[in-house]
Design a protein around this motif. Structure first.
Motif, PDB file in Angstrom:
ATOM      1  N   GLN A 168       0.816  -1.229   0.000  1.00 57.44           N
ATOM      2  CA  GLN A 168       0.000   0.000   0.000  1.00 57.44           C
ATOM      3  C   GLN A 168       0.844   1.271   0.000  1.00 57.44           C
ATOM      4  OE1 GLN A 168      -2.544   0.156   3.466  1.00 57.44           O
ATOM      5  NE2 GLN A 168      -0.893   0.895   4.782  1.00 57.44           N
ATOM      6  N   ASP A 169       2.162   1.136   0.180  1.00 58.04           N
ATOM      7  CA  ASP A 169       3.028   2.324   0.189  1.00 58.04           C
ATOM      8  C   ASP A 169       3.289   2.771  -1.247  1.00 58.04           C
ATOM      9  OD1 ASP A 169       5.200   4.086   0.213  1.00 58.04           O
ATOM     10  OD2 ASP A 169       5.997   3.208   2.060  1.00 58.04           O
ATOM     11  N   PRO A 170       2.904   4.000  -1.609  1.00 58.86           N
ATOM     12  CA  PRO A 170       3.070   4.438  -2.999  1.00 58.86           C
ATOM     13  C   PRO A 170       4.533   4.529  -3.445  1.00 58.86           C
ATOM     14  CG  PRO A 170       2.310   6.249  -1.588  1.00 58.86           C
ATOM     15  CD  PRO A 170       2.260   5.003  -0.752  1.00 58.86           C
ATOM     16  N   ASP A 171       5.470   4.551  -2.477  1.00 57.74           N
ATOM     17  CA  ASP A 171       6.895   4.633  -2.840  1.00 57.74           C
ATOM     18  C   ASP A 171       7.504   3.258  -3.127  1.00 57.74           C
ATOM     19  OD1 ASP A 171       6.895   7.349  -2.553  1.00 57.74           O
ATOM     20  OD2 ASP A 171       7.522   7.272  -0.433  1.00 57.74           O
ATOM     21  N   PRO A 185       0.324 -19.564  14.811  1.00 59.64           N
ATOM     22  CA  PRO A 185      -0.374 -18.291  14.580  1.00 59.64           C
ATOM     23  C   PRO A 185      -1.538 -18.409  13.605  1.00 59.64           C
ATOM     24  CG  PRO A 185       1.810 -18.282  13.571  1.00 59.64           C
ATOM     25  CD  PRO A 185       1.733 -19.510  14.418  1.00 59.64           C
ATOM     26  N   ARG A 186      -2.637 -17.751  13.957  1.00 63.40           N
ATOM     27  CA  ARG A 186      -3.824 -17.788  13.108  1.00 63.40           C
ATOM     28  C   ARG A 186      -3.699 -16.710  12.033  1.00 63.40           C
ATOM     29  NH1 ARG A 186      -8.722 -16.935  16.665  1.00 63.40           N
ATOM     30  NH2 ARG A 186      -8.685 -14.755  16.029  1.00 63.40           N
ATOM     31  N   LYS A 187      -4.198 -17.017  10.859  1.00 64.88           N
ATOM     32  CA  LYS A 187      -4.125 -16.061   9.743  1.00 64.88           C
ATOM     33  C   LYS A 187      -5.526 -15.666   9.306  1.00 64.88           C
ATOM     34  CE  LYS A 187       0.094 -18.141   8.011  1.00 64.88           C
ATOM     35  NZ  LYS A 187       0.754 -18.905   6.980  1.00 64.88           N
ATOM     36  N   GLY A 188      -5.623 -14.541   8.602  1.00 68.65           N
ATOM     37  CA  GLY A 188      -6.877 -14.180   7.954  1.00 68.65           C
ATOM     38  C   GLY A 188      -7.782 -13.264   8.756  1.00 68.65           C
ATOM     39  N   ASP A 189      -7.300 -12.762   9.924  1.00 64.80           N
ATOM     40  CA  ASP A 189      -8.125 -11.818  10.686  1.00 64.80           C
ATOM     41  C   ASP A 189      -8.015 -10.415  10.084  1.00 64.80           C
ATOM     42  OD1 ASP A 189      -9.228 -13.442  12.840  1.00 64.80           O
ATOM     43  OD2 ASP A 189      -7.143 -13.735  13.445  1.00 64.80           O
ATOM     44  N   ALA A 190      -9.137  -9.705  10.051  1.00 66.46           N
ATOM     45  CA  ALA A 190      -9.147  -8.351   9.481  1.00 66.46           C
ATOM     46  C   ALA A 190      -8.545  -7.356  10.477  1.00 66.46           C
ATOM     47  CB  ALA A 190     -10.579  -7.957   9.137  1.00 66.46           C
ATOM     48  N   ASP A 216      -8.358  -6.783  -1.645  1.00 63.61           N
ATOM     49  CA  ASP A 216      -9.269  -5.685  -2.016  1.00 63.61           C
ATOM     50  C   ASP A 216      -8.901  -4.474  -1.154  1.00 63.61           C
ATOM     51  OD1 ASP A 216     -10.407  -7.555  -3.760  1.00 63.61           O
ATOM     52  OD2 ASP A 216     -11.718  -8.298  -2.174  1.00 63.61           O
ATOM     53  N   SER A 217      -9.855  -3.936  -0.408  1.00 65.60           N
ATOM     54  CA  SER A 217      -9.487  -2.768   0.385  1.00 65.60           C
ATOM     55  C   SER A 217      -9.210  -3.151   1.838  1.00 65.60           C
ATOM     56  CB  SER A 217     -10.626  -1.745   0.321  1.00 65.60           C
ATOM     57  OG  SER A 217     -11.787  -2.358   0.830  1.00 65.60           O
TER      58      SER A 217
END
Ligand code: AMP
Ligand code: GLY
Length: 426
Positions: free
Chosen positions: A39-42, A347-352, A374-375
């Motif tokens: 998400q970093d534009p640089d 470790p659990r994955k997939g939490d928002a 997505d977002s």
């Protein structure tokens, strides 16, 4: 010049963030990167993890410098491979990376070259290992030989714990250790007391340039309780590394290591990390070597770096570091790790993840185990974020880091509340 950072953790996000500030860099890529670097534009993520495909991508895209974050690719020989194709890369060769990838190698190396470390023995046979534990008594420390993401160490306070550790390291495979040739092996060593510090340098094959000092928090829970992890938070500088301890670390640990390597026909280039135990009278012993920067130590260290990181890496891979001086902010930087449910074992994955604040120059949320879908930002690994802030004192940096973290949440989130506690007691 275009630059590539290899890795996907918080350390790599911090490296890429710092490199992107250099006016001489055209573009920073991260392979494979994480949700934060996406998400970093640089920054641009490159979704390649296979090392020969990555090398071809580097050639095709005219990358001028590659810097490697984690130990995995180093132990797999990425530096040897890239160099053999004429590519500029900063890191140790596969042979040099054994200082981290095999605890048995690194302990025997320290012993051969008189580098201070805890007394130890190495075993493959469980019967002999159990007998050694009984002969030494508790507390005692049991370490898996191969790479285990910081989880292959049991500091056993009782004989029962030590025996159990020997059994699960030599017989079970619960830790997912990358065994070296010959299979499962353990190092059993003397229990050391004191305060730990992370001492990192950059090496160009001849000289070593020290980075700012730092202190990690290895245990999962407040008050340094619970299991060992890859690190739950860190701050820089570490007051336990006084000028005297600093000089000692260079004289007794770092320089003898580089000279010892050279004597054994190995030129050490790249980051070298010595985990030190500093006793109350200022004596030091080496707990471990890593052939890379620490995670999460890198996050506060790079926040404090005033120098252009790119220029330093360029010097380290060309004319050398001998005449380079690095400048650091005098302020304190402190990073707090937010880890996933059931880290470190499963470790659990997939939490928002919700409530991520906007980045600021002196309060950054470095991503580690995140992925963007997505977002939405989702958890995708054990250590999810490292919220890092810089301020005039340890207390203020701590307040600012926790304040920045306070809006962020995800299900099952684990976060220590006491990062920096040793510096606040001093
Ligand atoms: P290592 O991966 O070898 O650095 O070990 C991980 C952590 O275990 C260290 O950061 C220490 O907190 C602890 N540890 C390792 N070796 C010892 C030792 N000999 N005595 C006491 N604690 C140790
Ligand atoms: N934080 C400790 C390490 O990177 O090994």
């Amino acid at each position: 010049m275009k630059v590539l950072v290899v890795g996907h953790g918080g350390r790599e996000h911090a490296m890429a963030w710092k490199l992107a500030k250099s006016p001489r860099i055209q573009q920073v890529y991260v392979a494979p990167g994480n949700g934060g670097t996406a998400q970093d534009p640089d920054l641009i993520n490159v979704p390649i993890t296979d090392l020969s495909l990555l090398r071809q991508w580097v050639i095709d895209n005219h990358i001028g410098l590659t810097v490697v974050g984690p130990e995995g690719p180093l132990a797999a020989g990425i530096v040897d491979d890239f160099r053999s194709h004429g590519l500029r890369i900063f890191g140790p060769s596969q042979a040099a990376a054994q200082l981290e990838s095999s605890k048995a190698f690194s302990k025997a190396f320290m012993h051969r070259h008189g580098i201070p470390t805890a007394a130890f023995e190495t075993f493959t046979d469980p019967v002999q290992a159990h007998a050694y534990v009984d002969s030494r008594g508790a507390p005692i420390v049991v370490k898996a030989d191969g790479l285990a993401a910081g989880k292959g160490v049991v500091v056993a306070m009782s004989l029962a714990q030590a025996h159990a550790a020997v059994d699960f390291m030599l017989q079970g495979d619960a830790l997912d250790v990358a065994h070296n040739s010959g299979g499962a092996r353990v190092v059993i060593e003397e229990f050391l007391q004191g305060e730990e510090a992370s001492f990192m340098v950059m090496c160009d094959g001849k000289s070593a340039l020290a980075l700012a000092t730092s202190q990690d928090h290895k245990r999962l829970l407040d008050g340094d309780q619970g299991p060992n992890t890859g690190g739950m938070g860190a701050y820089s500088p570490a007051p336990v590394v006084t000028a005297e301890v600093h000089a000692r670390a260079m004289r007794e640990v770092i320089l003898p290591t580089l000279r010892g390597m050279e004597k054994e026909g190995i030129v050490y280039t790249g980051f070298l990390y010595a985990g030190l135990m500093v006793s109350p009278d200022g004596q030091i012993k080496t707990l471990e070597f890593n052939c890379r920067m620490g995670d999460p130590e890198t996050q506060p260290i790079l926040m404090r770096m005033k120098s252009d990181f790119f220029e330093v890496l360029l010097a380290a891979t060309s004319e050398g570091l001998e005449h380079i001086e690095m400048n650091w902010h005098r302020r304190v930087a402190l990073g707090v790790v937010m880890a996933a449910a059931d880290y470190p074992m499963n470790p659990r994955k997939g939490d928002a993840i919700v409530g991520l604040p906007r980045d600021q120059e002196d309060a950054m949320v470095f991503h580690a185990g995140t992925t963007q879908r997505d977002s939405q930002m989702l958890t995708s690994g054990g250590r999810v974020l490292c919220v890092t802030a810089m301020a005039d004192s340890v207390r203020q940096a701590q307040q600012k880091a926790y304040q920045t973290a306070s809006t962020i949440s995800f299900d099952g989130m684990q976060m220590r509340k006491d990062i920096g506690h040793r510096a606040l007691k001093n």
